[in-house]
Design a protein around this motif. Structure first.
Motif, PDB file in Angstrom:
ATOM      1  N   UNK A 151       0.823  -1.354   0.028  1.00  0.00           N
ATOM      2  CA  UNK A 151      -0.069  -0.072  -0.024  1.00  0.00           C
ATOM      3  C   UNK A 151       0.972   1.163   0.020  1.00  0.00           C
ATOM      4  N   UNK A 152       0.490   2.221  -0.771  1.00  0.00           N
ATOM      5  CA  UNK A 152       1.312   3.383  -0.837  1.00  0.00           C
ATOM      6  C   UNK A 152       0.627   4.483   0.126  1.00  0.00           C
ATOM      7  N   UNK A 153       1.642   5.158   0.719  1.00  0.00           N
ATOM      8  CA  UNK A 153       1.319   6.378   1.432  1.00  0.00           C
ATOM      9  C   UNK A 153       2.271   7.495   1.335  1.00  0.00           C
ATOM     10  N   UNK A 154       1.735   8.552   1.711  1.00  0.00           N
ATOM     11  CA  UNK A 154       2.816   9.881   1.718  1.00  0.00           C
ATOM     12  C   UNK A 154       3.326  10.041   3.016  1.00  0.00           C
ATOM     13  N   UNK A 155       4.588  10.425   2.975  1.00  0.00           N
ATOM     14  CA  UNK A 155       5.228  10.442   4.297  1.00  0.00           C
ATOM     15  C   UNK A 155       6.022  11.804   4.063  1.00  0.00           C
ATOM     16  N   UNK A 156       5.527  12.711   5.193  1.00  0.00           N
ATOM     17  CA  UNK A 156       5.994  14.470   5.461  1.00  0.00           C
ATOM     18  C   UNK A 156       7.398  14.152   5.797  1.00  0.00           C
ATOM     19  N   UNK A 157       8.376  15.197   5.292  1.00  0.00           N
ATOM     20  CA  UNK A 157       9.829  15.087   5.760  1.00  0.00           C
ATOM     21  C   UNK A 157      10.127  16.653   5.662  1.00  0.00           C
ATOM     22  N   UNK A 158      11.148  16.872   6.438  1.00  0.00           N
ATOM     23  CA  UNK A 158      11.825  18.122   6.513  1.00  0.00           C
ATOM     24  C   UNK A 158      13.490  18.070   6.352  1.00  0.00           C
ATOM     25  N   UNK A 168      16.924  11.596  11.098  1.00  0.00           N
ATOM     26  CA  UNK A 168      16.753  12.074  12.519  1.00  0.00           C
ATOM     27  C   UNK A 168      15.221  11.294  12.688  1.00  0.00           C
ATOM     28  N   UNK A 169      15.029  10.466  13.737  1.00  0.00           N
ATOM     29  CA  UNK A 169      13.695   9.861  14.185  1.00  0.00           C
ATOM     30  C   UNK A 169      13.201  10.474  15.215  1.00  0.00           C
ATOM     31  N   UNK A 170      11.883  10.698  15.351  1.00  0.00           N
ATOM     32  CA  UNK A 170      11.250  11.260  16.561  1.00  0.00           C
ATOM     33  C   UNK A 170      10.729  10.488  17.400  1.00  0.00           C
ATOM     34  N   UNK A 171      10.338  10.670  18.744  1.00  0.00           N
ATOM     35  CA  UNK A 171      10.150  10.013  19.875  1.00  0.00           C
ATOM     36  C   UNK A 171       8.501   9.660  19.655  1.00  0.00           C
ATOM     37  N   UNK A 172       8.193   8.681  20.612  1.00  0.00           N
ATOM     38  CA  UNK A 172       6.933   8.024  20.620  1.00  0.00           C
ATOM     39  C   UNK A 172       5.749   9.036  20.535  1.00  0.00           C
ATOM     40  N   UNK A 173       4.892   9.031  19.721  1.00  0.00           N
ATOM     41  CA  UNK A 173       3.698   9.951  19.836  1.00  0.00           C
ATOM     42  C   UNK A 173       4.220  11.286  19.360  1.00  0.00           C
ATOM     43  N   UNK A 174       5.188  11.853  18.831  1.00  0.00           N
ATOM     44  CA  UNK A 174       5.583  12.930  18.512  1.00  0.00           C
ATOM     45  C   UNK A 174       5.945  12.941  16.969  1.00  0.00           C
ATOM     46  N   UNK A 175       6.461  13.977  16.446  1.00  0.00           N
ATOM     47  CA  UNK A 175       6.787  14.078  15.062  1.00  0.00           C
ATOM     48  C   UNK A 175       7.971  14.997  14.803  1.00  0.00           C
ATOM     49  N   UNK A 176       8.379  15.307  13.541  1.00  0.00           N
ATOM     50  CA  UNK A 176       9.592  15.828  13.301  1.00  0.00           C
ATOM     51  C   UNK A 176       9.708  17.096  13.811  1.00  0.00           C
ATOM     52  N   UNK A 195      17.734  15.385   7.999  1.00  0.00           N
ATOM     53  CA  UNK A 195      16.517  14.889   7.354  1.00  0.00           C
ATOM     54  C   UNK A 195      15.713  14.467   8.531  1.00  0.00           C
ATOM     55  N   UNK A 196      14.492  14.881   8.636  1.00  0.00           N
ATOM     56  CA  UNK A 196      13.457  14.421   9.871  1.00  0.00           C
ATOM     57  C   UNK A 196      12.256  14.316   9.084  1.00  0.00           C
ATOM     58  N   UNK A 197      11.509  12.958   9.397  1.00  0.00           N
ATOM     59  CA  UNK A 197      10.314  12.552   8.670  1.00  0.00           C
ATOM     60  C   UNK A 197       9.273  12.245  10.010  1.00  0.00           C
ATOM     61  N   UNK A 198       7.864  12.422   9.631  1.00  0.00           N
ATOM     62  CA  UNK A 198       6.781  12.022  10.551  1.00  0.00           C
ATOM     63  C   UNK A 198       6.451  10.456  10.159  1.00  0.00           C
ATOM     64  N   UNK A 199       6.538   9.545  11.253  1.00  0.00           N
ATOM     65  CA  UNK A 199       6.100   8.297  10.873  1.00  0.00           C
ATOM     66  C   UNK A 199       4.510   8.342  10.430  1.00  0.00           C
ATOM     67  N   UNK A 200       4.141   7.312   9.836  1.00  0.00           N
ATOM     68  CA  UNK A 200       2.748   7.212   9.631  1.00  0.00           C
ATOM     69  C   UNK A 200       1.903   7.294  10.475  1.00  0.00           C
ATOM     70  N   UNK A 201       0.675   8.226  10.427  1.00  0.00           N
ATOM     71  CA  UNK A 201      -0.166   8.628  11.323  1.00  0.00           C
ATOM     72  C   UNK A 201       0.234   9.516  12.568  1.00  0.00           C
ATOM     73  N   UNK A 202       1.409  10.216  12.024  1.00  0.00           N
ATOM     74  CA  UNK A 202       2.015  11.226  13.084  1.00  0.00           C
ATOM     75  C   UNK A 202       2.309  12.368  12.297  1.00  0.00           C
ATOM     76  N   UNK A 203       1.892  13.603  12.791  1.00  0.00           N
ATOM     77  CA  UNK A 203       2.171  15.023  12.157  1.00  0.00           C
ATOM     78  C   UNK A 203       1.359  15.075  10.915  1.00  0.00           C
ATOM     79  N   UNK A 389      14.362  14.157  26.063  1.00  0.00           N
ATOM     80  CA  UNK A 389      14.243  14.852  24.797  1.00  0.00           C
ATOM     81  C   UNK A 389      15.249  15.729  24.563  1.00  0.00           C
ATOM     82  N   UNK A 390      16.689  15.377  24.394  1.00  0.00           N
ATOM     83  CA  UNK A 390      17.751  16.251  24.578  1.00  0.00           C
ATOM     84  C   UNK A 390      17.634  17.204  23.175  1.00  0.00           C
ATOM     85  N   UNK A 391      17.114  16.762  21.916  1.00  0.00           N
ATOM     86  CA  UNK A 391      17.207  17.669  20.763  1.00  0.00           C
ATOM     87  C   UNK A 391      16.141  18.620  21.089  1.00  0.00           C
ATOM     88  N   UNK A 392      15.170  18.675  21.892  1.00  0.00           N
ATOM     89  CA  UNK A 392      14.265  19.844  22.315  1.00  0.00           C
ATOM     90  C   UNK A 392      14.359  20.339  23.362  1.00  0.00           C
TER      91      UNK A 392
END
Length: 414
Positions: A151-158, A168-176, A195-203, A389-392
């Protein structure tokens, strides 16, 4: 306990009555709770958005701990785990909740702010000044299409910067978004393409096709598949992979299974197994997840974290979709267990650097250090005055640790 004598209790309760943040959080609340040590209690009652004292109401629940532990909690600069009552519940044996735990979960935001005011009023604060605001103008954003189980889906990235690819991978329940501060650090962007992206269903990424929100549950296989698909579709050239918390765990997993696709991993707030972080309140129908989830994670930050950075982390978690955090935790503290496997990581192929904040009570520095010792050639150090959450929490300080880690990986890759 000194902080519960009549004078200190009165000052504390009066400060709660004047606090604008607490007044905003208390809108619609109708509850009474207590903080107790032995036979001494401080009672806080909320009604019609106001904090009252001496209301005569029976507390719905009581926060309990030994006198010495409350004394430690109320220090201006408390030691790790004592920065939050949730931390005490996990790591301090005397801490408990007496009474209705559901009501406590429903009002965790009030509990947290009352305790914060108690520390501020009675001892002062070690909170650092807000950082200099960094522009996001240099961020580039877009979507990439990946395929998961046909199945295809679109992933948002920055992305930001140029040079070696770093994913860069975000933490649980968060986004990029939690990486925006780090991605504005010129010392990094001048040497790396971050490069950071939002997991499916995130952000801003699509949800997994055919998966109802309540049925979402992250697994190791799914997580790894998503990461490899993003690397492939964005044409990243053997990126350095980094993340914190559950993302730190998957960094170790990817070093095990896909070492040839990576230049190395920087696994933050990670160990080979993290038990005890599930909570029924993260998807309970009578608990507001937009309030409870950010409170559940708020105390994982160091007490030094600036108000602005703390608010950004809190707000980001308040924006999470229904049961998204709970579904990610299924992986973080349940399905993933590499205790018998991490020793097989070949750091000659994929160098491993592990970093953990001093104040992380979920995955403690001791847990991360013990895992690093199992991995031949892995490097570990603790980051002072940082938490989960050291990056934030403090992007500029974290950037210095991150650059040191990149230097080690680049030396090992030569």
């Amino acid at each position: 306990m000194r902080h519960l004598d009549t004078l200190h209790r009165q000052r504390w309760q009066e400060a709660c009555g004047r606090d604008r943040d607490l007044a905003g959080l208390a809108i619609g609340a109708d509850v009474s709770f207590a903080i107790s040590c032995g036979d001494t209690h401080a009672v806080f009652t909320f009604c019609n958005g106001y904090c009252q004292s001496d209301s005569g109401r029976q507390p719905a629940f009581t926060l309990v701990a030994d006198d010495s532990d409350w004394e430690t909690f109320f220090l201006k600069e408390p030691p790790p785990a004592y920065q939050s009552f949730f931390g005490m519940l996990m790591r301090v044996s005397s801490a408990s909740i007496a009474g209705d735990e559901l009501v406590m979960a429903q009002h965790a935001h009030l509990v947290r702010r009352v305790l914060d005011i108690g520390r501020e009023t009675l001892a002062g604060t070690c909170v650092e000044p807000d950082p200099v605001r960094r522009s996001k103008a240099d961020l580039s954003a877009g979507y990439v299409e990946i395929e998961i189980d046909g199945e295809s889906l679109d992933i948002f990235y920055e992305s930001a910067g140029h040079g070696r690819d770093v994913l860069l991978l975000h933490t649980a329940g968060a986004y990029a978004r939690q990486y925006h501060g780090l991605m504005a650090e010129s010392a990094l962007t001048e040497r790396c393409r971050l490069v950071a992206f939002d997991l499916p269903g995130h952000g801003r990424s699509d949800a997994l096709p055919g998966v109802a929100p309540a049925d979402y549950s992250l697994t190791t296989e799914l997580y790894a598949q998503i990461i490899l698909s993003v690397i492939s579709q964005l044409d990243l050239d053997r990126p350095v992979l980094s993340g914190s918390s559950m993302a730190g765990e998957i960094c170790l997993e990817m070093a095990l299974r896909s070492a040839d696709r990576l230049a190395g991993v920087i696994a933050c707030e990670a160990s080979d197994y993290v038990p005890g972080r599930t909570t029924p309140w993260a998807r309970h129908p009578r608990v507001n997840q937009s309030l409870f989830v950010p409170e559940w994670i708020n105390g994982l930050m160091a007490p030094h974290t600036s108000a602005a950075c703390r608010q950004q982390v809190w707000w980001g978690y308040s924006q999470g979709g229904y049961a998204t955090f709970a579904g990610d935790i299924d992986f973080y503290t349940g399905e993933w267990d590499a205790r018998e496997r991490v020793a097989s990581i070949d750091t000659a192929v994929c160098p491993v650097v592990m970093l953990t904040g001093e104040y992380d009570y979920s995955c403690t520095p001791e847990m991360s250090k013990a895992t690093a010792k199992k991995i031949p050639g892995a490097v570990y150090w603790t980051m002072p005055k940082l938490g989960h959450f050291p990056m934030a929490e403090h992007p500029s300080v974290f950037a210095t640790h991150f650059i040191r880690a990149l230097d080690l990986i680049e030396v090992d890759s030569e």
